[in-house]
Design an enzyme around this catalytic site. Structure first.
Site, mmCIF file in Angstrom:
data_model
loop_
_atom_site.group_PDB
_atom_site.id
_atom_site.type_symbol
_atom_site.label_atom_id
_atom_site.label_comp_id
_atom_site.label_asym_id
_atom_site.label_seq_id
_atom_site.Cartn_x
_atom_site.Cartn_y
_atom_site.Cartn_z
ATOM 1 N N LYS A 120 49.217 48.416 34.698
ATOM 2 C CA LYS A 120 50.117 47.772 35.659
ATOM 3 C C LYS A 120 51.544 47.739 35.141
ATOM 4 C CE LYS A 120 46.842 45.413 38.525
ATOM 5 N NZ LYS A 120 46.431 44.254 39.293
ATOM 6 N N LYS A 149 36.582 56.784 42.166
ATOM 7 C CA LYS A 149 36.111 55.632 42.943
ATOM 8 C C LYS A 149 37.087 55.311 44.070
ATOM 9 C CE LYS A 149 38.040 51.380 41.323
ATOM 10 N NZ LYS A 149 37.860 49.988 41.571
ATOM 11 N N LYS A 191 41.868 50.625 46.632
ATOM 12 C CA LYS A 191 42.944 50.219 47.543
ATOM 13 C C LYS A 191 44.275 50.868 47.196
ATOM 14 C CE LYS A 191 41.803 45.979 47.271
ATOM 15 N NZ LYS A 191 41.628 44.677 46.891
HETATM 16 P P1 ATP Z 1 42.888 48.179 43.232
HETATM 17 O O1 ATP Z 1 42.974 49.596 43.702
HETATM 18 O O2 ATP Z 1 44.063 47.332 43.649
HETATM 19 O O3 ATP Z 1 42.476 48.045 41.796
HETATM 20 P P2 ATP Z 1 40.251 47.976 44.140
HETATM 21 O O4 ATP Z 1 40.038 48.605 45.457
HETATM 22 O O5 ATP Z 1 39.854 48.770 42.945
HETATM 23 O O6 ATP Z 1 41.728 47.514 44.053
HETATM 24 P P3 ATP Z 1 39.681 45.260 43.325
HETATM 25 O O7 ATP Z 1 40.441 44.305 44.162
HETATM 26 O O8 ATP Z 1 40.135 45.569 41.948
HETATM 27 O O9 ATP Z 1 39.468 46.606 44.167
HETATM 28 O O10 ATP Z 1 38.172 44.798 43.228
HETATM 29 C C1 ATP Z 1 37.521 43.857 44.040
HETATM 30 C C2 ATP Z 1 36.042 43.998 43.789
HETATM 31 O O11 ATP Z 1 35.528 45.203 44.386
HETATM 32 C C3 ATP Z 1 35.682 44.092 42.299
HETATM 33 O O12 ATP Z 1 34.514 43.352 42.058
HETATM 34 C C4 ATP Z 1 35.439 45.560 42.092
HETATM 35 O O13 ATP Z 1 34.548 45.824 41.029
HETATM 36 C C5 ATP Z 1 34.839 46.000 43.428
HETATM 37 N N1 ATP Z 1 35.124 47.411 43.726
HETATM 38 C C6 ATP Z 1 36.348 47.967 43.827
HETATM 39 N N2 ATP Z 1 36.266 49.282 44.132
HETATM 40 C C7 ATP Z 1 34.942 49.569 44.249
HETATM 41 C C8 ATP Z 1 34.200 50.760 44.546
HETATM 42 N N3 ATP Z 1 34.798 51.910 44.824
HETATM 43 N N4 ATP Z 1 32.853 50.693 44.569
HETATM 44 C C9 ATP Z 1 32.229 49.521 44.301
HETATM 45 N N5 ATP Z 1 32.863 48.375 44.007
HETATM 46 C C10 ATP Z 1 34.205 48.370 43.971
#
Ligand code: ATP
Ligand code: LTN
Length: 330
Positions: free
Chosen positions: A113, A195, A198
């Protein structure tokens, strides 16, 4: 016997995608009968990256509505907003005196970050994991459902808690990671080796609030391969395998039976059938409830307030123990 405590947090940044749903929210809903669960919308973590005030304000309440719509019962789970209970920031300060600069500087998320926001490497971003440790330790949490990316923060939480306990006695419960059985890693449709995330821009993820035609369009564009056979083989056929995985979690079947359902079928049929399963079982029913809930902000405010009070009931005695142990005058 009292139930074990589960704590997890999610940032109110943007609309969750089906990866967040299958990897986190859906599994949380499955735990609500067997554990005392606290699910916290971590707005104080979100502000470590600059947020637009109006957006943050709107997203926090919308997140609450969305989690309820996705199956988290606000009467069974303590579903609340982090900044509504001051215990988080109070314990965070106390724990910051037990967090080492060296260990915080080694956190991958901090490094990522700060690389992405070179103009705003603030103290909060650096101390993010200490606030996360406070979230967890404040309630004597036994289990913390998190994705792989958050394991390092949980390790640090355990280190801080153990360090504190070694000095002051058995004050904190040492939490364990709780890994979901299914849906732990939903892949990006346009690049099934990565994966779904967002941060990758809307075209690359299926948001829970995407209208049905958008969900269908995104699945139709999913990357597959030049072969024709539908089978689960993540190494050689990551795109097709990912679609089968999504189908299996969306319909509650096994991958084996998902494979059988598509035996002899074509990729086009696979894509539209998986999209329809997601629309029928996930996005449409959630959106129906969500649209009802956001019409009633008073109800949502009331839920947030009531649940923050419930969180404080669990947190206050633990916070008092911590202060006493340190020697603060009460
Ligand atoms: P960012 O891209 O901002 O990191 P993110 O989409 O990866 O966001 P987070 O907000 O970090 O999501 O995670 C929220 C929850 O969703 C966490 O428990 C994380 O492990 C889960 N999660 C995020 N992406 C996935 C995915 N592709 N598959 C399964 N679980 C996920
Ligand atoms: N850092 C986490 C969100 C989070 C959290 C927590 C998760 C904040 N506090 C406590 C589990 C327990 C994230 O970015 N997903």
């Amino acid at each position: 016997m009292s139930k074990n405590i589960i704590f997890s947090g999610m940032q109110p940044s943007g609309v969750p995608h089906i990866g967040n749903y299958f990897g986190a929210i859906k599994n949380w809903a499955d735990l609500q009968d067997d554990y005392n669960c606290l699910y916290c919308i971590v707005d104080l973590h979100a502000i470590t990256i600059r947020q637009d005030p109006a957006e943050l304000h709107k997203n926090s309440l919308n997140a609450l509505a969305l989690y309820i719509a996705a199956g988290l019962d606000p009467d069974k789970n303590i579903l609340y907003i982090q900044s509504h209970y001051k215990g988080h920031t109070e314990l965070s300060w106390l724990l910051s005196c037990f967090s080492y600069m060296g260990e915080l500087g080694r956190m991958t998320q901090y490094k990522d970050k700060s690389a992405n926001n070179p103009d705003n490497i603030n103290l909060g971003l650096f101390a993010y994991p200490t606030l996360q440790a406070a979230d967890i330790l404040l309630f004597g949490s036994h289990l913390v459902p998190i994705g792989d990316d958050q394991k390092q923060h949980l390790e640090l939480t355990r280190d801080i808690a153990t360090r504190f306990n070694n000095i002051y006695g058995d004050i904190f419960t040492i939490p364990e990671v709780f890994t979901p059985k299914t849906g732990a890693r939903i892949k990006r449709l346009s690049d099934p080796e990565k994966k779904m995330s967002k941060s990758d821009g809307e075209a690359n993820y299926v948001a829970i609030l995407d209208p049905a035609d958008v969900v269908m369009k995104k699945f139709k564009r999913a990357v597959t391969d030049s072969d024709t056979e539908i089978r689960h083989d993540p190494e050689n056929k990551p795109g097709v395998s990912s679609l089968l995985e999504i189908y299996a979690v969306a319909t509650g079947t096994s991958i084996k039976s998902a494979e059988a359902d598509f035996d002899g079928k074509q990729y086009g049929f696979l894509k539209t059938t998986v999209a329809q399963a997601v629309i029928d079982n996930v996005t449409n029913p959630i959106q129906e409830k969500y649209n009802d809930l956001i019409k009633n902000p008073d109800y949502l405010h009331q839920v947030a307030k009531k649940n923050a009070e419930k969180a404080a009931e669990i947190g206050e005695p633990i916070l008092t123990n911590v202060k006493k142990a340190i020697g603060l005058l009460l």
